[in-house]
Design a protein around this motif. Structure first.
Motif, PDB file in Angstrom:
ATOM      1  N   TYR A 105     -18.783  47.915  46.613  1.00 10.61           N
ATOM      2  CA  TYR A 105     -18.980  46.675  47.356  1.00 10.61           C
ATOM      3  C   TYR A 105     -17.788  45.738  47.194  1.00 10.61           C
ATOM      4  CZ  TYR A 105     -21.293  42.441  49.067  1.00 10.61           C
ATOM      5  OH  TYR A 105     -21.618  41.300  49.760  1.00 10.61           O
ATOM      6  N   ALA A 106     -17.225  45.703  45.995  1.00  9.70           N
ATOM      7  CA  ALA A 106     -16.095  44.815  45.723  1.00  9.70           C
ATOM      8  C   ALA A 106     -14.856  45.200  46.515  1.00  9.70           C
ATOM      9  CB  ALA A 106     -15.785  44.804  44.233  1.00  9.70           C
ATOM     10  N   VAL A 107     -14.681  46.498  46.810  1.00  2.00           N
ATOM     11  CA  VAL A 107     -13.470  46.953  47.505  1.00  2.00           C
ATOM     12  C   VAL A 107     -13.702  47.149  48.998  1.00  2.00           C
ATOM     13  CG1 VAL A 107     -12.654  48.081  45.406  1.00  2.00           C
ATOM     14  CG2 VAL A 107     -13.878  49.436  47.116  1.00  2.00           C
ATOM     15  N   ARG A 108     -14.864  46.757  49.479  1.00  2.00           N
ATOM     16  CA  ARG A 108     -15.235  47.081  50.859  1.00  2.00           C
ATOM     17  C   ARG A 108     -14.290  46.493  51.900  1.00  2.00           C
ATOM     18  NH1 ARG A 108     -17.383  42.619  49.306  1.00  2.00           N
ATOM     19  NH2 ARG A 108     -18.028  40.945  50.743  1.00  2.00           N
ATOM     20  N   GLY A 109     -13.692  45.327  51.617  1.00  2.00           N
ATOM     21  CA  GLY A 109     -12.852  44.675  52.626  1.00  2.00           C
ATOM     22  C   GLY A 109     -11.411  45.130  52.631  1.00  2.00           C
ATOM     23  N   GLY A 110     -11.025  45.938  51.678  1.00  2.00           N
ATOM     24  CA  GLY A 110      -9.661  46.443  51.638  1.00  2.00           C
ATOM     25  C   GLY A 110      -8.685  45.598  50.851  1.00  2.00           C
ATOM     26  N   GLY A 111      -9.120  44.436  50.327  1.00  2.00           N
ATOM     27  CA  GLY A 111      -8.211  43.582  49.585  1.00  2.00           C
ATOM     28  C   GLY A 111      -8.204  43.837  48.096  1.00  2.00           C
ATOM     29  N   ARG A 112      -9.000  44.768  47.658  1.00  2.00           N
ATOM     30  CA  ARG A 112      -9.090  45.070  46.229  1.00  2.00           C
ATOM     31  C   ARG A 112      -8.548  46.476  45.952  1.00  2.00           C
ATOM     32  NH1 ARG A 112      -9.463  40.149  44.090  1.00  2.00           N
ATOM     33  NH2 ARG A 112     -11.343  39.029  44.706  1.00  2.00           N
ATOM     34  N   GLY A 113      -8.377  46.780  44.656  1.00  2.00           N
ATOM     35  CA  GLY A 113      -7.807  48.066  44.268  1.00  2.00           C
ATOM     36  C   GLY A 113      -8.868  49.154  44.228  1.00  2.00           C
ATOM     37  N   ARG A 114      -8.801  50.071  45.181  1.00  2.00           N
ATOM     38  CA  ARG A 114      -9.791  51.157  45.233  1.00  2.00           C
ATOM     39  C   ARG A 114      -9.669  52.105  44.045  1.00  2.00           C
ATOM     40  NH1 ARG A 114      -8.841  50.065  50.722  1.00  2.00           N
ATOM     41  NH2 ARG A 114     -10.791  49.852  51.928  1.00  2.00           N
ATOM     42  N   ALA A 115      -8.528  52.073  43.379  1.00  6.27           N
ATOM     43  CA  ALA A 115      -8.361  52.929  42.197  1.00  6.27           C
ATOM     44  C   ALA A 115      -9.358  52.565  41.103  1.00  6.27           C
ATOM     45  CB  ALA A 115      -6.939  52.824  41.663  1.00  6.27           C
ATOM     46  N   GLY A 116      -9.842  51.306  41.115  1.00  4.60           N
ATOM     47  CA  GLY A 116     -10.835  50.915  40.124  1.00  4.60           C
ATOM     48  C   GLY A 116     -12.111  51.727  40.229  1.00  4.60           C
ATOM     49  N   VAL A 117     -12.490  52.097  41.446  1.00  2.00           N
ATOM     50  CA  VAL A 117     -13.665  52.953  41.630  1.00  2.00           C
ATOM     51  C   VAL A 117     -13.445  54.290  40.943  1.00  2.00           C
ATOM     52  CG1 VAL A 117     -15.118  54.109  43.343  1.00  2.00           C
ATOM     53  CG2 VAL A 117     -14.233  51.815  43.808  1.00  2.00           C
ATOM     54  N   TRP A 118     -12.238  54.819  41.073  1.00  2.00           N
ATOM     55  CA  TRP A 118     -11.931  56.116  40.460  1.00  2.00           C
ATOM     56  C   TRP A 118     -11.886  56.041  38.941  1.00  2.00           C
ATOM     57  CZ3 TRP A 118     -12.313  60.670  42.593  1.00  2.00           C
ATOM     58  CH2 TRP A 118     -12.259  60.791  43.980  1.00  2.00           C
ATOM     59  N   VAL A 119     -11.513  54.884  38.403  1.00  2.00           N
ATOM     60  CA  VAL A 119     -11.546  54.730  36.944  1.00  2.00           C
ATOM     61  C   VAL A 119     -12.962  54.967  36.431  1.00  2.00           C
ATOM     62  CG1 VAL A 119     -11.291  53.090  35.037  1.00  2.00           C
ATOM     63  CG2 VAL A 119      -9.549  53.199  36.813  1.00  2.00           C
ATOM     64  N   TRP A 120     -13.957  54.410  37.122  1.00  2.00           N
ATOM     65  CA  TRP A 120     -15.352  54.619  36.721  1.00  2.00           C
ATOM     66  C   TRP A 120     -15.805  56.045  37.013  1.00  2.00           C
ATOM     67  CZ3 TRP A 120     -18.577  52.471  33.545  1.00  2.00           C
ATOM     68  CH2 TRP A 120     -19.932  52.782  33.610  1.00  2.00           C
ATOM     69  N   VAL A 121     -15.459  56.555  38.179  1.00  2.00           N
ATOM     70  CA  VAL A 121     -15.887  57.907  38.576  1.00  2.00           C
ATOM     71  C   VAL A 121     -15.400  58.942  37.563  1.00  2.00           C
ATOM     72  CG1 VAL A 121     -15.578  59.725  40.309  1.00  2.00           C
ATOM     73  CG2 VAL A 121     -16.086  57.383  41.026  1.00  2.00           C
ATOM     74  N   ILE A 122     -14.146  58.817  37.137  1.00  2.00           N
ATOM     75  CA  ILE A 122     -13.542  59.811  36.245  1.00  2.00           C
ATOM     76  C   ILE A 122     -13.808  59.493  34.773  1.00  2.00           C
ATOM     77  CG2 ILE A 122     -11.333  60.794  35.484  1.00  2.00           C
ATOM     78  CD1 ILE A 122     -10.299  60.306  38.349  1.00  2.00           C
ATOM     79  N   GLY A 123     -13.783  58.217  34.426  1.00  2.00           N
ATOM     80  CA  GLY A 123     -13.897  57.836  33.016  1.00  2.00           C
ATOM     81  C   GLY A 123     -15.210  58.225  32.383  1.00  2.00           C
ATOM     82  N   VAL A 124     -16.318  58.070  33.107  1.00  3.99           N
ATOM     83  CA  VAL A 124     -17.637  58.379  32.531  1.00  3.99           C
ATOM     84  C   VAL A 124     -17.774  59.858  32.168  1.00  3.99           C
ATOM     85  CG1 VAL A 124     -20.108  58.469  33.035  1.00  3.99           C
ATOM     86  CG2 VAL A 124     -18.806  56.386  33.511  1.00  3.99           C
ATOM     87  N   PRO A 125     -17.472  60.799  33.067  1.00  8.71           N
ATOM     88  CA  PRO A 125     -17.579  62.208  32.650  1.00  8.71           C
ATOM     89  C   PRO A 125     -16.571  62.604  31.575  1.00  8.71           C
ATOM     90  CG  PRO A 125     -16.675  62.048  34.873  1.00  8.71           C
ATOM     91  CD  PRO A 125     -17.183  60.693  34.506  1.00  8.71           C
ATOM     92  N   LEU A 126     -15.421  61.925  31.511  1.00  9.64           N
ATOM     93  CA  LEU A 126     -14.484  62.205  30.420  1.00  9.64           C
ATOM     94  C   LEU A 126     -15.106  61.873  29.067  1.00  9.64           C
ATOM     95  CD1 LEU A 126     -11.041  60.922  31.796  1.00  9.64           C
ATOM     96  CD2 LEU A 126     -11.755  63.294  31.450  1.00  9.64           C
ATOM     97  N   LEU A 127     -15.957  60.857  29.053  1.00 10.71           N
ATOM     98  CA  LEU A 127     -16.636  60.471  27.821  1.00 10.71           C
ATOM     99  C   LEU A 127     -17.800  61.385  27.507  1.00 10.71           C
ATOM    100  CD1 LEU A 127     -16.677  58.446  25.517  1.00 10.71           C
ATOM    101  CD2 LEU A 127     -18.015  56.910  26.971  1.00 10.71           C
TER     102      LEU A 127
END
Length: 414
Positions: A105-127
């Motif tokens: 929701y935070a990145v929906r308008g395109g003005g935010r860093g979409r890479a932040g979504v990937w930090v969560w997507v990848i970080g949780v299974p790494l843990l």
């Protein structure tokens, strides 16, 4: 088009990786090493039985959590068609999904860093599956909501921080970076009122609400902490202490342990003093300062903790995802170091935990590398925060006054 495809791919990867994690906690896929689900099936479920009677487990030294933690422990009762442990795992999955949804929701308008979504997507299974076998992902969801709401909904953000602090204390650190003036007064007062109100409610309604303070005070040096490395190495030079289950975790027992535990507490006090000094000296609060400061503060207290349990990494991954989403300047390296520390954490617990307890070369090397990455991330994050907000240097666009509230992304519409 490319951005939309990337977000859809992140949702697919999230779904696949979370299905794997659920298979692990449900033991469809048996992981090597210690069983991460035992605490839920034995300790949490035992607390559930006590809390249902209207009192806190104040005679159980493993109950070391502030009173609102009772809500997380009781929450599986909302799913009566499932057993306690399966219901708990499902609720953790929902908390994980909530964080994912908030970031999208935070990145929906395109003005935010979409890479932040990937930090969560990848970080949780790494843990690993520990994320679904403790209630920390629920606390992280509250903290992420508080940070994402901070730009426009200061009272809501403060209330969430106050609630989060009554769940597991650390979310109170999110207040450190709020810009001076009306936003600080609004956010801090809402947090204080919420925390005080909840504390009084639990203290009046349920005996033993504040017993956790004593149990936390008596904790020692847990085998995964930074201070524990002293004893892991000392074992190879004749130190004869033991690693035993104590106060709910595996701690070192023996000569000089109390001194190292006291030193860890001293480091935490120094960390707090540094944050207070930074707050007093900071002169430039940019739009990203609240997120940078929250990340640095939680890194400080995680690294200096006497425990550093694996689930603590969930906090850092969630805050790192918010930092990247909000395009914080020069935070890429500390975030990367936290992501590198995540799989090492999964190796030291649960996969190689027996090696850690035994202080053998494999266990000590893994733990040293993980803790070293956390120390490096902490020092870099704090140094850069100080330079960007305190040290004199030419102004940049990143240090311009914070944009009007209506231009900030809101977490909650309306």
């Amino acid at each position: 088009m490319v951005a939309g495809t990337g977000l859809r791919l992140s949702i697919v990867v999230w779904a696949v990786t979370r299905a794997v994690l659920m298979m692990c906690v449900f033991r469809v896929w048996e992981m090597p090493g210690s069983d991460v689900s035992v605490d839920i099936e034995v300790i949490y479920q035992g607390w559930y039985g006590v809390l249902r009677t209207g009192i806190f487990p104040y005679d159980d030294v493993t109950w070391q959590y502030p009173p609102a933690a009772a809500l997380a422990v009781l929450a599986p009762g909302l799913l009566p068609f499932l057993g306690y442990a399966p219901a708990f795992f499902v609720l953790c999955l929902l908390a994980d999904a909530a964080v994912m949804g908030m970031l999208l929701y935070a990145v929906r308008g395109g003005g935010r860093g979409r890479a932040g979504v990937w930090v969560w997507v990848i970080g949780v299974p790494l843990l690993g599956p520990i994320v679904y076998a403790r209630y920390d992902v629920m606390v992280t969801a509250v903290a992420v909501a508080a940070l994402l709401a901070a730009a426009r909904r200061t009272r809501l953000s403060g209330a969430l921080v106050g609630f989060g602090a009554l769940l597991k204390v650390w979310p109170v650190l999110l207040l450190i970076g709020t810009p001076r003036g009306p936003r600080t007064r609004s956010t801090w007062s809402a947090a204080l009122v919420t925390a005080a109100g909840l504390t009084m409610f639990f203290a009046a309604a349920m005996p033993g609400a504040l017993a956790f303070l004593t149990f936390q005070r008596d904790r020692g040096t847990e085998v995964e902490s930074l201070g524990a490395l002293v004893f892991h190495l000392a074992r190879h030079f004749g130190w004869h202490g033991k690693a035993r289950l104590n106060y709910g975790s595996v701690e070192f027992l023996g000569r000089h342990v109390h001194a190292v535990s006291a030193l860890a507490l001293g480091l935490s006090l120094l960390a707090f003093a540094w944050l207070v000094l930074w707050r007093m000296r900071a002169r430039r609060f940019s739009a990203t300062t609240p997120y940078d400061a929250a990340f640095a503060a939680v890194l400080l207290f995680t690294t200096t903790s006497r425990v550093i349990s694996p689930q603590y990494m969930v906090w850092l991954i969630g805050l790192a995802a918010v930092c990247v989403t909000m395009r914080t300047p020069r935070r890429q390296l500390p975030v990367l170091l936290v992501l590198l520390a995540a799989p090492l954490t999964q190796l030291e617990f649960p996969i190689w935990f027996s090696h850690v307890v035994a202080s053998d070369k494999l266990g000590v090397a893994t733990l040293t590398l993980r803790n070293g990455l956390l120390v490096a991330a902490t020092l870099i994050a704090c140094t850069r925060l100080w330079r960007e907000t305190v040290t004199d240097r030419p102004a940049t666009e990143e240090e311009e006054p914070e944009p009007p509230a209506e231009r900030e992304s809101a977490l909650v519409p309306g």
